[in-house]
Design an enzyme around this catalytic site. Structure first.
Site, mmCIF file in Angstrom:
data_model
loop_
_atom_site.group_PDB
_atom_site.id
_atom_site.type_symbol
_atom_site.label_atom_id
_atom_site.label_comp_id
_atom_site.label_asym_id
_atom_site.label_seq_id
_atom_site.Cartn_x
_atom_site.Cartn_y
_atom_site.Cartn_z
ATOM 1 N N SER A 74 0.797 -1.233 0.000
ATOM 2 C CA SER A 74 0.000 0.000 0.000
ATOM 3 C C SER A 74 0.823 1.274 0.000
ATOM 4 O O SER A 74 0.264 2.360 -0.114
ATOM 5 C CB SER A 74 -0.911 0.017 1.223
ATOM 6 O OG SER A 74 -1.604 -1.200 1.306
ATOM 7 N N HIS B 134 -14.863 -0.932 4.502
ATOM 8 C CA HIS B 134 -14.711 0.406 5.043
ATOM 9 C C HIS B 134 -15.961 1.242 4.863
ATOM 10 O O HIS B 134 -15.982 2.409 5.210
ATOM 11 C CB HIS B 134 -13.538 1.120 4.359
ATOM 12 C CG HIS B 134 -12.207 0.582 4.759
ATOM 13 N ND1 HIS B 134 -11.563 -0.394 4.029
ATOM 14 C CD2 HIS B 134 -11.410 0.854 5.822
ATOM 15 C CE1 HIS B 134 -10.407 -0.678 4.613
ATOM 16 N NE2 HIS B 134 -10.299 0.056 5.712
ATOM 17 N N CYS C 50 -7.686 1.667 2.164
ATOM 18 C CA CYS C 50 -8.762 0.805 1.657
ATOM 19 C C CYS C 50 -8.385 0.228 0.285
ATOM 20 O O CYS C 50 -8.102 0.964 -0.655
ATOM 21 C CB CYS C 50 -10.053 1.609 1.536
ATOM 22 S SG CYS C 50 -11.357 0.700 0.707
#
Lengths: 358, 641
Positions: free
Chosen positions: B327, B371, B384
């Protein structure tokens, strides 16, 4: 059927020299296998070239001589204009794939051209013919002289002069020229030679005046030769050679390694092989039938011995140090190819000695 | 007929002429050969005694004087690599009468291992007998004294003072500096032997190898007069050697040590870069090895132990370790979206998974429960995955891939170290060429969250972060800051500064940089940001960061990632990238903790501590009263299992 013909006595002598070269290089080159492999590969190439050239008829050579000469001359001019500088002198021509030293080609092209000029009229040559022959000789020598490469220029002049001598240049003229040349020496020394060339000659006269500077190489070389004695110190056992005292010991100064380790007996054998090779060349010149071939064979053979003489002379402290390698023994490729090509021409002349009618 | 007659007559005349001249040449040949033989006879026979004498005590010798290798310092002038004097015991075989007796005698007063002796003997066999061989390196003072007293008994042996490379920080700088080693046969083929006359060592890895030409210096030469035993009587002439350049690194060795300390005993990498200049402040790869062991050749057992260590200490993870960025690249992917028409106000509903049209495969978000409705800011803050599945599926791989490459991912950073891999940013062409299959939409989704085929080095992550901090200006990272060339120890110093070149400018608007940097600031600052607890508490400066987790093992569809059942080497890698202060970035940090679990848990605290130490001089591990107590117990606890 096409048959490959070589001259066995010449080939045998050349092989003897080549094998000696590899042996002494092993010792002189700090036992570096790569030197040996490189040298062996060059020998392979040079011998192949020699065998191919040996199949060419002298008549063909004769026909192609002007073109060969003109091409060589053109390349010499190119070298001066765009040549690569190696070791401070402009001798190399970079053709992309290979780097090439045109002055090497001229070692063959000049005697061929001079022979070509003088054989156009009957011998001995008259004044007009002598003029043309002399021009064909002097022009490329000047180009090489300004590179500057004094050693090669002098040897090329020698090869052409030999042709003119063989063609019957009158003895009294030779005497006159010799006197003139002697008178010219001081002039050349003071006005033509560069400072470094002058120093080489001073060194020759008294190397001990500067034992650590300009005299160093020649003194160390003389010590190496002198300490070898009659039997030499043995292969790989020369304290001078192995102790790193002699600069350029695997190239121009390889004779000092050879004589230190092989002794006077070895030197006698080596010189005998050289003399035998040259004698065989002169024999070929004597028994061939056409004039061009005779002149060329005589000149090539004798020039070969001049190389030997100049190299050993300089290593032994008799002649000034000019960059001339010991033929077929010193490490290095270009001169080997030229020398082998010269022997190829000799073989070609002998192979076709009775075929060129006149 | 008459013409033929004349021609024949001419030919005969020519033949006679040339024959007579050839005979003259034979005479000349004989004379020249005799001159040569006479000359050589004069030297070799007549004057043999004189020259033999001269050669025996050839007084004039050229002795190479090796230069002193340049030293290496950190940015504050702390010595990282130096040359310390040592004493070696050396033997000249040609002066030895009975080698075994000599070795026996020596081993009574000096500690010589059997392997030293066998090594020495093989050296003697493979070299000439007038070449000196080393029996033992680094004599102790007692050994030195004992040898001096007894030296008359050991003809042929002598003690030499030499300089040996030493790395005072041992392992701390090993992956940066590399080490020098004794020159071996293989080295000899690639170097100019003249330049290495008298020099025993050559740079093998790291800065030592990369800057070999500068560190080496130039060999000098002495003309000395020696006697028959080879002992030098006096020096006649001397061309002094020129010492190698001293090298000053950009690395701050204190920060370097602390960064590794913060990493603890975990495998991983920390890289810290000053964004504006590209100066590398810390370059840590853990675990490390001791370069001092390599200087005189490491023994086989120790070397094999290092090579077979499961933690692989010899691998320089920072430059050559390749990991999925996870990420950490989400900020970049967002920006790629913004640059290519993605509305910054788009909200995506995350139910915990994403499905491509007409496909039942579920691409899962790391948060199984989802989420819910997520904005771009929140997608970065909470990391997310579903938001990025949607975004990357919309803008497509071509744009993402090109944008990531603009930040230096998938290409060499140009750092001044050897052996950098380029990493990989996948693209359609790449997949077609390498795998022979076409690109699938699923590949795009994986790339969008930094998984799949994307591979980056920690160094590239550092450069990426620095580029982000610079608002798109990408600078080559530089480990070496300057070279100081000293001329024979004169005060005259010639300093050359090495600056990293500016290699590119990311084509994106200032506004989009601003949006993303704000979101990454929220990751650390916002109470619900993924790195707030780990890196954002009580911060005295602003920091922008992004967590990341890189999968090591694939997880089957529908299965659950359960760290407790995986063996340690199968756990996810933890990643964190950050820079601070946000307003005027002074330090960009990238941290990778191998098998550290989540990025926020394992990697982010390291980055925070490194930044604290650099910006504030605050050491998180400093022994504060009761904290020190806690730590001691922690260490004891570790030691127990």
């Amino acid at each position: 059927m096409f048959r490959i013909k070589v001259d066995m006595p010449l080939l045998f002598g050349l092989m003897l020299l080549s094998v000696s070269s590899l042996f002494i290089l092993w010792s002189a080159g700090a036992e570096n296998p790569r030197l040996i492999i490189n040298q062996a590969i060059r020998m392979g190439v040079a011998v192949t070239g020699m065998i191919i050239i040996a199949q060419i008829r002298p008549a063909t050579l004769f026909r192609w001589t002007p073109l060969f000469y003109a091409a060589g001359l053109l390349m010499l001019v190119l070298v001066l204009l765009v040549g690569d500088v190696g070791k401070g002198a402009q001798r190399w021509l970079d053709l992309g794939v290979i780097r090439f030293q045109p002055s090497e080609a001229m070692k063959l092209a000049v005697p061929m051209m001079v022979a070509w000029v003088v054989t156009r009229k009957s011998l001995p040559p008259n004044m007009k013919n002598l003029f043309w022959a002399g021009s064909a000789l002097i022009l490329p020598s000047l180009f090489i002289l300004v590179q500057p490469d004094l050693g090669t220029a002098l040897l090329i002049i020698m090869s052409g002069a030999l042709i003119i001598f063989l063609a019957g240049f009158a003895w009294r003229h030779i005497a006159i020229l010799s006197v003139l040349a002697l008178a010219f020496i001081p002039i050349a020394y003071y006005f033509i030679l560069e400072t470094y060339q002058q120093r080489r000659i001073q060194t020759l006269i008294d190397p001990w005046s500067d034992p650590l500077g300009s005299g160093y190489q020649i003194i160390q070389s003389m010590i190496a030769i002198g300490s070898g004695g009659a039997q030499g110190k043995g292969w790989g056992q020369g304290s001078q050679s192995q102790g790193d005292f002699i600069p350029d010991r695997h190239t121009d100064f390889i004779f000092s390694v050879f004589s230190e380790e092989m002794g006077f007996i070895g030197v006698l054998l080596l010189i005998t092989v050289y003399v035998a090779l040259v004698a065989r060349g002169l024999y070929i010149a004597y028994y061939t039938k056409d004039t061009f071939s005779r002149l060329l064979a005589g000149s090539l053979s004798m020039t070969f011995f001049f190389y030997v003489f100049v190299n050993i002379g300089m290593v032994a402290g008799m002649l000034p140090v000019v960059g001339v390698p010991l033929p077929l023994i010193s490490y290095g490729g270009t001169s080997m190819v030229t020398l082998m090509a010269g022997f190829g021409i000799l073989m070609g002349i002998h192979n076709h000695r009775s075929l060129m009618s006149r | 007929m008459a013409a033929d007659q004349i021609e024949l007559k001419d030919y005969l005349r020519e033949t006679n002429l040339i024959h007579s001249r050839l005979i003259a040449l034979v005479v000349l040949l004989g004379i020249l050969a005799l001159i040569l033989i006479a000359r050589v006879w004069y030297l070799q026979i007549y004057n043999n005694e004189r020259f033999e004498l001269l050669s025996k005590d050839n007084r004039v010798r050229l002795v190479p004087v090796p230069p002193v290798r340049g030293q290496i310092f950190d940015r504050n002038g702390k010595v990282l690599a130096e040359n310390i004097p040592i004493f070696t015991l050396e033997i000249l075989p040609q002066d030895v009468e009975d080698m075994n007796e000599l070795l026996d005698g020596l081993s009574k007063i000096i500690e010589v291992s059997p392997s030293d002796i066998s090594k020495f003997k093989s050296q003697v066999r493979s070299h000439r007998k007038f070449e000196t061989q080393v029996l033992k390196i680094n004599l102790s003072e007692q050994e030195l004294a004992r040898f001096s007293v007894n030296r008359h008994r050991f003809r042929g042996a002598k003690v030499q003072a030499r300089l040996q490379r030493s790395y005072p920080y041992a392992g701390e700088m090993a992956h940066v500096l590399g080490y020098v080693g004794r020159i071996n046969q293989r080295d000899k083929e690639g170097i100019d032997l003249k330049a290495y006359k008298g020099t025993d060592y050559i740079g093998r890895r790291g800065i030592e190898a990369r800057y070999e030409d500068h560190l080496l210096g130039q060999v000098g030469v002495e003309q000395v007069e020696a006697n028959a035993h080879g002992q030098i009587i006096r020096t006649l002439d001397r061309k002094p050697p020129v010492s190698g350049d001293d090298i000053y690194l950009n690395i701050d060795v204190e920060l370097q040590i602390k960064a590794r300390e913060y990493l603890g005993d975990r495998r991983g990498s920390v890289i810290a870069i000053e964004p504006e200049s590209g100066e590398v402040l810390a370059f840590v790869s853990n675990p490390v090895y001791d370069p001092n062991k390599f200087v005189n050749g490491i023994d086989h057992r120790s070397y094999n132990a290092l090579r077979e260590d499961v933690n692989r200490p010899l691998v320089n993870r920072t430059i050559s370790g390749r990991y999925a960025p996870g990420s950490t690249i989400k900020g970049l992917v967002s920006m790629a979206g913004l640059e290519h028409g993605w509305n910054p106000n788009t909200n995506i509903t995350c139910p915990g998974f994403f499905r491509l049209k007409g496909n039942s495969h579920r691409y899962r978000c790391w948060k199984r429960s989802g989420h819910g409705v997520t904005s771009m800011l929140e997608s970065i803050m909470f990391s997310c995955d579903v938001y990025y599945y949607q975004l990357s599926n919309t803008i497509g791989i071509d744009k993402i891939s090109a944008f990531l490459k603009d930040f230096g991912l998938g290409s060499k950073t140009g750092i001044d170290l050897k052996g950098e891999p380029s990493g990989l940013v996948p693209s359609r062409e790449w997949k077609r060429q390498q795998r022979g299959v076409s690109w699938y939409p699923g590949d795009t989704l994986n790339t969008g969250i930094g998984q799949g085929d994307v591979l980056v080095t920690p160094l590239q992550l550092g450069v990426m972060t620095a580029t982000l901090a610079n608002r798109g200006k990408r600078v080559e990272p530089r480990i070496v800051g300057r070279l100081e060339h000293s001329l024979n120890g004169d005060t005259e110093e010639d300093v050359s500064y090495l600056k990293g070149a500016e290699v590119g400018q990311v084509n994106a608007s200032d506004q989009n940089f601003q949006t993303i940097i704000e979101a990454m600031t929220a990751v650390v600052k916002h109470p619900r940001g993924t790195a707030h607890r780990a890196a954002g508490l009580n911060a005295e400066y602003t920091m922008a960061g992004k967590t990341g987790t890189a999968q090591v093992v694939g997880i089957a569809q529908g299965a659950e990632y359960d760290a407790s059942i995986l063996n340690d080497f199968q756990k996810d890698h933890a990643l964190f990238v950050s820079f601070a202060p946000v307003e005027k970035p002074k330090i960009a940090v990238a941290v990778i903790v191998e098998n550290g679990g989540s990025g926020s848990g394992a990697a982010a605290p390291v980055a925070r501590k490194v930044t604290d130490f650099y910006l504030l001089g605050k050491d998180a591990n400093a022994p504060v009263e009761d904290e020190a107590l806690n730590q001691t117990t922690a260490v004891v606890g570790l030691g127990d299992d």
